[in-house]
Design a protein around this motif. Structure first.
Motif, mmCIF file in Angstrom:
data_model
loop_
_atom_site.group_PDB
_atom_site.id
_atom_site.type_symbol
_atom_site.label_atom_id
_atom_site.label_comp_id
_atom_site.label_asym_id
_atom_site.label_seq_id
_atom_site.Cartn_x
_atom_site.Cartn_y
_atom_site.Cartn_z
ATOM 1 N N LEU A 105 43.106 105.021 131.496
ATOM 2 C CA LEU A 105 42.781 106.333 132.182
ATOM 3 C C LEU A 105 41.868 106.402 132.929
ATOM 4 O O LEU A 105 41.687 107.275 133.721
ATOM 5 C CB LEU A 105 42.355 107.193 130.715
ATOM 6 C CG LEU A 105 43.569 107.663 129.773
ATOM 7 C CD1 LEU A 105 42.909 107.954 128.301
ATOM 8 C CD2 LEU A 105 44.498 108.494 130.316
ATOM 9 N N MET A 106 41.050 105.423 133.152
ATOM 10 C CA MET A 106 39.963 105.259 134.225
ATOM 11 C C MET A 106 40.533 104.732 135.402
ATOM 12 O O MET A 106 39.705 104.460 136.300
ATOM 13 C CB MET A 106 39.015 104.698 133.517
ATOM 14 C CG MET A 106 38.038 105.441 132.493
ATOM 15 S SD MET A 106 36.684 104.440 131.919
ATOM 16 C CE MET A 106 35.621 104.162 133.384
ATOM 17 N N HIS A 107 41.495 103.971 135.519
ATOM 18 C CA HIS A 107 42.140 103.200 136.626
ATOM 19 C C HIS A 107 42.382 104.033 137.639
ATOM 20 O O HIS A 107 43.132 105.122 137.388
ATOM 21 C CB HIS A 107 43.360 102.548 136.177
ATOM 22 C CG HIS A 107 43.396 101.351 137.117
ATOM 23 N ND1 HIS A 107 44.248 101.336 138.565
ATOM 24 C CD2 HIS A 107 43.418 100.014 136.886
ATOM 25 C CE1 HIS A 107 44.039 100.459 138.829
ATOM 26 N NE2 HIS A 107 43.859 99.150 138.019
ATOM 27 N N PRO A 108 41.905 103.846 138.755
ATOM 28 C CA PRO A 108 42.216 104.851 139.928
ATOM 29 C C PRO A 108 43.701 105.002 140.288
ATOM 30 O O PRO A 108 44.034 105.820 140.883
ATOM 31 C CB PRO A 108 41.490 104.247 141.042
ATOM 32 C CG PRO A 108 41.291 102.789 140.784
ATOM 33 C CD PRO A 108 41.062 102.868 138.983
ATOM 34 N N ALA A 109 44.612 104.224 140.126
ATOM 35 C CA ALA A 109 45.887 104.062 140.498
ATOM 36 C C ALA A 109 46.959 104.817 139.517
ATOM 37 O O ALA A 109 48.058 105.003 139.783
ATOM 38 C CB ALA A 109 46.468 102.459 140.477
ATOM 39 N N ILE A 110 46.312 105.297 138.246
ATOM 40 C CA ILE A 110 47.129 105.906 137.229
ATOM 41 C C ILE A 110 47.612 107.201 137.759
ATOM 42 O O ILE A 110 46.826 108.216 138.460
ATOM 43 C CB ILE A 110 46.420 106.087 135.951
ATOM 44 C CG1 ILE A 110 47.541 106.292 134.791
ATOM 45 C CG2 ILE A 110 45.158 106.926 135.991
ATOM 46 C CD1 ILE A 110 46.748 106.103 133.418
ATOM 47 N N LEU A 111 49.008 107.435 137.432
ATOM 48 C CA LEU A 111 49.474 108.924 137.661
ATOM 49 C C LEU A 111 49.443 109.960 136.812
ATOM 50 O O LEU A 111 49.312 109.614 135.580
ATOM 51 C CB LEU A 111 51.024 108.624 138.270
ATOM 52 C CG LEU A 111 51.318 107.434 139.466
ATOM 53 C CD1 LEU A 111 52.762 107.308 139.574
ATOM 54 C CD2 LEU A 111 50.742 107.960 140.788
ATOM 55 N N PRO A 112 49.569 111.102 137.350
ATOM 56 C CA PRO A 112 49.287 112.185 136.222
ATOM 57 C C PRO A 112 50.416 112.067 135.212
ATOM 58 O O PRO A 112 50.306 112.409 134.154
ATOM 59 C CB PRO A 112 49.585 113.410 136.944
ATOM 60 C CG PRO A 112 48.613 113.213 138.560
ATOM 61 C CD PRO A 112 49.358 111.506 138.791
ATOM 62 N N ALA A 113 51.696 111.736 135.741
ATOM 63 C CA ALA A 113 52.778 111.723 134.625
ATOM 64 C C ALA A 113 52.616 110.703 133.632
ATOM 65 O O ALA A 113 52.985 110.606 132.488
ATOM 66 C CB ALA A 113 53.917 111.389 135.492
ATOM 67 N N THR A 114 51.742 109.527 134.137
ATOM 68 C CA THR A 114 51.585 108.382 133.242
ATOM 69 C C THR A 114 50.414 108.944 132.154
ATOM 70 O O THR A 114 50.549 108.657 130.843
ATOM 71 C CB THR A 114 51.121 107.185 133.911
ATOM 72 O OG1 THR A 114 51.985 106.837 134.922
ATOM 73 C CG2 THR A 114 50.636 105.988 132.853
ATOM 74 N N VAL A 115 49.536 109.848 132.540
ATOM 75 C CA VAL A 115 48.680 110.316 131.652
ATOM 76 C C VAL A 115 49.315 111.456 130.649
ATOM 77 O O VAL A 115 48.773 111.156 129.530
ATOM 78 C CB VAL A 115 47.439 110.953 132.514
ATOM 79 C CG1 VAL A 115 46.468 111.623 131.356
ATOM 80 C CG2 VAL A 115 46.518 110.011 133.547
ATOM 81 N N ALA A 116 50.231 112.082 131.074
ATOM 82 C CA ALA A 116 51.011 113.022 130.459
ATOM 83 C C ALA A 116 51.875 112.183 129.344
ATOM 84 O O ALA A 116 51.897 112.623 128.037
ATOM 85 C CB ALA A 116 52.023 113.891 130.970
ATOM 86 N N ASP A 117 52.401 111.011 129.653
ATOM 87 C CA ASP A 117 53.057 110.190 128.670
ATOM 88 C C ASP A 117 52.081 109.710 127.663
ATOM 89 O O ASP A 117 52.373 109.821 126.372
ATOM 90 C CB ASP A 117 53.608 108.949 129.376
ATOM 91 C CG ASP A 117 54.812 109.440 130.343
ATOM 92 O OD1 ASP A 117 55.295 110.617 130.069
ATOM 93 O OD2 ASP A 117 55.252 108.749 131.190
ATOM 94 N N MET A 118 50.917 109.284 128.029
ATOM 95 C CA MET A 118 49.936 108.762 126.973
ATOM 96 C C MET A 118 49.450 110.051 126.089
ATOM 97 O O MET A 118 49.355 109.793 124.822
ATOM 98 C CB MET A 118 48.690 108.230 127.742
ATOM 99 C CG MET A 118 48.960 106.983 128.424
ATOM 100 S SD MET A 118 47.553 106.345 129.326
ATOM 101 C CE MET A 118 46.642 105.828 127.730
ATOM 102 N N ALA A 119 49.230 111.177 126.630
ATOM 103 C CA ALA A 119 48.988 112.196 125.884
ATOM 104 C C ALA A 119 49.830 112.763 124.888
ATOM 105 O O ALA A 119 49.520 113.159 123.814
ATOM 106 C CB ALA A 119 48.809 113.611 126.655
ATOM 107 N N ASN A 140 47.011 119.173 136.460
ATOM 108 C CA ASN A 140 48.274 118.718 135.994
ATOM 109 C C ASN A 140 48.493 119.320 134.561
ATOM 110 O O ASN A 140 48.128 118.627 133.510
ATOM 111 C CB ASN A 140 48.308 117.213 135.706
ATOM 112 C CG ASN A 140 47.804 116.384 137.280
ATOM 113 O OD1 ASN A 140 48.807 116.347 138.096
ATOM 114 N ND2 ASN A 140 46.705 116.062 137.477
ATOM 115 N N PRO A 141 48.933 120.545 134.442
ATOM 116 C CA PRO A 141 49.183 121.299 133.157
ATOM 117 C C PRO A 141 49.775 120.649 132.318
ATOM 118 O O PRO A 141 49.775 120.812 131.060
ATOM 119 C CB PRO A 141 49.706 122.623 133.543
ATOM 120 C CG PRO A 141 49.104 122.755 134.982
ATOM 121 C CD PRO A 141 49.347 121.345 135.584
ATOM 122 N N SER A 142 50.911 119.676 132.708
ATOM 123 C CA SER A 142 51.889 119.046 131.631
ATOM 124 C C SER A 142 50.917 118.232 130.568
ATOM 125 O O SER A 142 51.444 117.961 129.656
ATOM 126 C CB SER A 142 52.748 118.191 132.447
ATOM 127 O OG SER A 142 51.981 117.295 133.105
#
Length: 375
Positions: A105-119, A140-142
């Motif tokens: 989650l702290m990696h600068p290259a992570i995409l919002p869609a990837t964070v949503a998948d983790m969430a 990124n409301p998703s």
């Protein structure tokens, strides 16, 4: 993998392994994580790319390796450059591993869609980390939607991020009962972030445990039974503990329980006296047709719920649901009248003589019979 990894920028040794013409034993060793001479980031990238190989055996080996990567390799890789596509492959695998998830989650290259998948997959601890970055949530409301719909997310956290969205005029379309939830949250106090679960969080967790104990077979069961003495529906003994849990909850908590809870939760909450709660239950993304059959026949649900069912084209493809709605005196007549024409002759005859339906329905059934048998 999206976005694509620029293979030509990898080290020669990495490119050789990824070349399908290279010796199979070498590629298999690499898929197992045996990659001497490669930096952690490139080693991770190679394994990730091999997991998407057209060679099914090779891909299976690499996927298994991704599931159990050595912590030193992961830590080393995530401390440097890693392509966004590789992070996307790792995210669902480590969404419940707080040590790795925090680095992802702290990696600068992570995409919002990837964070949503983790969430969507996170455990409580990882969900708490995701929820702390309000700037990312608002952009990124998703991510808010996925956290809210993840039952592992603390109830207090779900309330807090929902209120954040409402306060910033963000509509969360990924929450089917967002309208109801937004109204409810505006009437409640929001708990401040806490390291330890709040009483509301504990109540929500306890309710989840009770719901599992009172698991309902939606194909054959309902949470209610008919009291022969009064003719009214009452909560079945099996579901009284779950019903008691619901009575301790705020409107906002009931709405989220309706969204992410069990079939038992939904069949209890769809009968709740508060319209916001009952509407949330009927809008649950997990609701099944077998539940709708029971709800449409229930005389203790509100007319708003029955109206919602009657307006749904998918649900009203079921003949049993059509019949239940027509027979239910709480169904608004405008909807019952439209469904009468789809009933069978013996059903119309029964309705025309029934004392358990409204006079308007009985009359409409007689008229429909006359139209089918003129003279």
């Amino acid at each position: 993998m999206d976005p694509a990894v620029e293979i030509d920028k990898l080290a020669p040794a990495a490119r050789k392994i990824l070349d399908s013409a290279s010796p199979a034993p070498m590629r298999q060793m690499a898929a197992k994580g045996l990659l001497p001479g490669l930096k952690p980031g490139e080693a991770l990238t190679v394994i990730a790319l091999l997991s998407e190989s057209a060679d099914e055996a090779l891909a299976a080996t690499a996927k298994a390796t991704l599931e159990k990567l050595p912590l030193p390799l992961l830590t080393g890789a995530l401390a440097g450059d890693v392509p966004p596509g590789v992070l996307a492959l790792l995210a669902p695998r480590y969404a419940r591993n707080v040590a790795v998830a925090e680095k992802l989650l702290m990696h600068p290259a992570i995409l919002p869609a990837t964070v949503a998948d983790m969430a969507a997959l996170a455990d409580e601890r990882v969900a708490e980390i995701v929820a702390t970055n309000e700037q990312r949530l608002l952009a990124n409301p998703s991510i808010i939607e996925k956290l809210y719909m993840n039952k592992s997310t603390r109830m207090s956290t779900a309330d807090r991020i929902l209120e954040l969205a409402v306060r910033n005029s963000i509509e969360l379309k990924g929450i089917p009962a967002y309208k109801e939830a937004a109204i409810a949250i505006g009437m409640e106090l929001i708990a401040e972030p806490s390291l330890e679960p709040t009483p509301d969080d504990i109540l929500f967790q306890e309710t989840e445990a009770v719901a599992r104990q009172a698991e309902l077979d939606a194909q054959v069961e309902d949470t209610h039974r008919l009291d022969e003495e009064t003719g009214n529906e009452v909560v079945d003994d099996k579901f009284l503990p779950l019903f008691a849990q619901h009575q301790k909850m705020t409107i906002s908590q009931k709405i989220r329980r309706a969204m992410v809870g069990s079939a038992g939760d939904r069949l209890l909450l769809v009968r709740d006296a508060n319209r916001l709660v009952s509407q949330a239950a009927i809008k649950s993304p997990s609701i099944q047709e077998s539940e709708i059959v029971r709800i449409s026949a229930s005389r203790s649900v509100g007319e708003d719920v029955l109206r919602t069912i009657a307006k749904d084209r998918e649900w009203t493809r079921s003949h049993q649901i059509k019949l239940n709605l027509v027979q239910n005196p709480r169904t608004p007549f405008a909807f019952a009248a439209k469904l009468i024409m789809h009933l069978r002759e013996h059903e119309l005859k029964a309705l025309s003589r029934s004392k358990n339906v409204t006079g308007s329905v009985s009359t409409a059934a007689k008229q429909q019979l006359s139209r089918r048998s003129p003279g």
